[in-house]
Design an enzyme around this catalytic site. Structure first.
Site, PDB file in Angstrom:
ATOM      1  N   HIS A  92       0.805  -1.234   0.000  1.00 15.32           N
ATOM      2  CA  HIS A  92       0.000   0.000   0.000  1.00 15.32           C
ATOM      3  C   HIS A  92       0.834   1.278   0.000  1.00 15.32           C
ATOM      4  O   HIS A  92       0.272   2.370  -0.045  1.00 15.32           O
ATOM      5  CB  HIS A  92      -0.950   0.019   1.206  1.00 15.32           C
TER       6      HIS A  92
HETATM    7  C1  UD1 Z   1      -2.154   5.705   5.826  1.00 13.05           C
HETATM    8  C2  UD1 Z   1      -0.822   6.160   6.422  1.00 13.05           C
HETATM    9  C3  UD1 Z   1       0.212   5.046   6.287  1.00 13.05           C
HETATM   10  C4  UD1 Z   1      -0.315   3.749   6.875  1.00 13.05           C
HETATM   11  C5  UD1 Z   1      -1.638   3.412   6.217  1.00 13.05           C
HETATM   12  C6  UD1 Z   1      -2.233   2.148   6.748  1.00 13.05           C
HETATM   13  C7  UD1 Z   1      -0.331   8.577   6.231  1.00 13.05           C
HETATM   14  C8  UD1 Z   1       0.510   9.574   5.572  1.00 13.05           C
HETATM   15  N1  UD1 Z   1      -0.276   7.323   5.731  1.00 13.05           N
HETATM   16  O1  UD1 Z   1      -1.955   5.518   4.424  1.00 13.05           O
HETATM   17  O2  UD1 Z   1       1.376   5.415   6.984  1.00 13.05           O
HETATM   18  O3  UD1 Z   1       0.624   2.725   6.660  1.00 13.05           O
HETATM   19  O4  UD1 Z   1      -2.542   4.502   6.448  1.00 13.05           O
HETATM   20  O5  UD1 Z   1      -3.371   1.813   6.025  1.00 13.05           O
HETATM   21  O6  UD1 Z   1      -1.021   8.880   7.183  1.00 13.05           O
HETATM   22  N2  UD1 Z   1      -9.484   4.837   1.936  1.00 13.05           N
HETATM   23  C9  UD1 Z   1     -10.685   4.168   1.968  1.00 13.05           C
HETATM   24  N3  UD1 Z   1     -11.223   3.851   3.179  1.00 13.05           N
HETATM   25  C10 UD1 Z   1     -10.618   4.168   4.348  1.00 13.05           C
HETATM   26  C11 UD1 Z   1      -9.402   4.859   4.302  1.00 13.05           C
HETATM   27  C12 UD1 Z   1      -8.836   5.186   3.084  1.00 13.05           C
HETATM   28  O7  UD1 Z   1     -11.268   3.867   0.950  1.00 13.05           O
HETATM   29  O8  UD1 Z   1     -11.156   3.826   5.418  1.00 13.05           O
HETATM   30  C13 UD1 Z   1      -8.886   5.179   0.631  1.00 13.05           C
HETATM   31  C14 UD1 Z   1      -9.155   6.588   0.243  1.00 13.05           C
HETATM   32  O9  UD1 Z   1      -9.531   6.600  -1.092  1.00 13.05           O
HETATM   33  C15 UD1 Z   1      -7.831   7.289   0.385  1.00 13.05           C
HETATM   34  C16 UD1 Z   1      -6.810   6.158   0.278  1.00 13.05           C
HETATM   35  O10 UD1 Z   1      -7.494   4.980   0.714  1.00 13.05           O
HETATM   36  O11 UD1 Z   1      -7.606   8.244  -0.583  1.00 13.05           O
HETATM   37  C17 UD1 Z   1      -5.615   6.401   1.143  1.00 13.05           C
HETATM   38  O12 UD1 Z   1      -5.985   6.666   2.489  1.00 13.05           O
HETATM   39  P1  UD1 Z   1      -5.069   7.607   3.438  1.00 13.05           P
HETATM   40  O13 UD1 Z   1      -5.544   7.576   4.840  1.00 13.05           O
HETATM   41  O14 UD1 Z   1      -4.866   8.912   2.806  1.00 13.05           O
HETATM   42  O15 UD1 Z   1      -3.645   6.922   3.390  1.00 13.05           O
HETATM   43  P2  UD1 Z   1      -3.186   5.402   3.410  1.00 13.05           P
HETATM   44  O16 UD1 Z   1      -2.646   5.080   2.088  1.00 13.05           O
HETATM   45  O17 UD1 Z   1      -4.212   4.482   4.013  1.00 13.05           O
END
Ligand code: UD1
Length: 367
Positions: A206
């Site tokens: 991821h």
């Molecule tokens: C975040 C953390 C990362 C951690 C990871 C674990 C930061 C900078 N990054 O990255 O360190 O390893 O979480 O998962 O804080 N999304 C969903 N549902 C959710 C959450 C996210 O669909 O419940 C999708 C959204 O489209 C979003 C993408 O996942 O744009 C990324 O989510 P985000 O929280 O921005 O970062 P992660 O890649 O999960």
């Protein structure tokens, strides 16, 4: 003492659970704030149920967004929580290295509320990782740095952070693993998926640097498809990655893998504990594999958790497909790393962290 904990993303939940439990045993009043960075049932809700975490007292509901937007929204919303909080918290605890961590730490520090950073001092020395920037800033804001290992203490000393601010308490995520392993094993997730215990590999991917660029992701999937010719490869897909896999040209390589939804804590632990091999770009999973004695290949150029390499089952192999396939083959032929359990991965880290947080809270009261 009145302690406020701030969580936001999946890897935070298993770190804060043993600390909250240990503080509860000491009769400390606590509140839990969820920033809403992760909001899906599978990325958040299920962990609260399975880990026995209290329901968040406050949900900031910030959701997804660019880094600036997400961090900024948490900063504004959490500052308001602190200003309206009665009594004023005697300490704020922020775990890990996600955007929620740094935003909450900054809001608290500016209001003069003592900050404890849980899992402090980790460094990948790769400033292109958002988490690395979050770690550096949070560590320098924090009044109490709860570190998992000696390398973390050394990193902090090198950055001029005084020993008086540091408490080496060990790895709280491993407390959680040890507590839940029997229950997880009993679930029998591998068999339910038609997998032979000890006869499959688990993959997670991821990191933006691995999944956001279609060429890089394509090369990684190609390597994983080659590994899948040796044994079944099961891949719980993070939402960020799910969105990218839909891109052109990736479907065929992905079809060699067993793609499943993101798993709950117990389900995933059930899977990894019986895996023959783990391939990942996650931070936490490198540690979980070491704790479980399962060989782990880290698909990154670096790790902020060097103890998993020096002592554990982890090998940092990068993203070159040939190197990944070679390392996987070696591990599967029985030449994988064995490793031992590092110091302070003893299931008591939450107890030590609770004592350190209480000492911080008491200091605030006296001042
Ligand atoms: C975040 C953390 C990362 C951690 C990871 C674990 C930061 C900078 N990054 O990255 O360190 O390893 O979480 O998962 O804080 N999304 C969903 N549902 C959710 C959450 C996210 O669909 O419940 C999708 C959204 O489209 C979003 C993408 O996942 O744009 C990324 O989510 P985000 O929280 O921005 O970062 P992660 O890649 O999960």
């Amino acid at each position: 003492a009145f302690v406020l904990h701030v969580v936001g993303a999946r890897p935070n939940f298993m770190k804060v659970a043993p600390l909250m439990a240990a503080l509860a045993r000491r009769g400390v009043s606590q509140r839990l704030v969820h920033t809403g960075q992760h909001f899906d049932e599978r990325m958040s809700g299920v962990f609260f149920e399975e880990l026995g975490l209290p329901r968040p007292d406050v949900d900031l509901g910030v959701g997804s967004g660019s880094h600036g937007e997400q961090t900024g929204k948490i900063l504004v919303a959490f500052e308001r929580v602190l200003l309206e909080s009665a009594p004023r918290p005697s300490a704020v605890v922020v775990p890990g290295d996600v955007n929620s961590t740094v935003a909450a730490a900054l809001a608290a520090a500016k209001l003069g509320v003592p900050v404890a950073h849980l899992e402090a001092g980790l460094r990948s020395f790769d400033r292109t990782m958002p988490e690395e920037l979050n770690r550096i800033v949070t560590d320098h804001l924090a009044d109490l740095l709860l570190t998992p290992s000696a390398d973390a203490d050394e990193n902090l000393a090198r950055e001029g952070i005084g020993a008086a601010r540091i408490a080496r308490v060990g790895n709280l995520m491993i407390d959680t693993l040890r507590t839940h392993l029997p229950k997880a094993r009993a679930l029998g997730v591998p068999r339910a998926l038609g997998l032979e215990p000890g006869g499959y590999a688990v993959v997670t991917l991821h990191r933006p640097s691995n999944v956001d660029d279609p060429d890089t992701l394509g090369r990684l999937l190609g390597a994983l498809a080659a590994v899948a010719r040796e044994l079944p490869v099961v891949f719980p897909v993070h939402p960020r990655t799910r969105a990218r896999l839909a891109g052109p040209g990736l479907a065929e390589a992905a079809s060699a893998l067993r793609l499943i939804e993101p798993q709950g804590y117990l389900e995933f632990l059930s899977l990894t504990s019986s895996a023959r091999l783990v391939l990942t770009d996650s931070g936490g999973l490198q540690e979980e594999a070491t704790a479980l004695g399962v060989p782990c290949l880290t698909l990154r150029e670096n790790t902020e958790r060097p103890v998993t390499v020096a002592e554990g089952t982890n090998e940092v192999v990068g993203t070159d497909p040939e190197r990944i396939v070679r390392a996987a083959h070696r591990a599967l032929s029985g030449a994988g790393k064995r490793g031992r359990i590092p110091a302070l991965w003893d299931g008591r880290a939450g107890e030590r962290a609770a004592d350190a947080v209480l000492a911080l809270a008491a200091r605030d009261g006296a001042g």
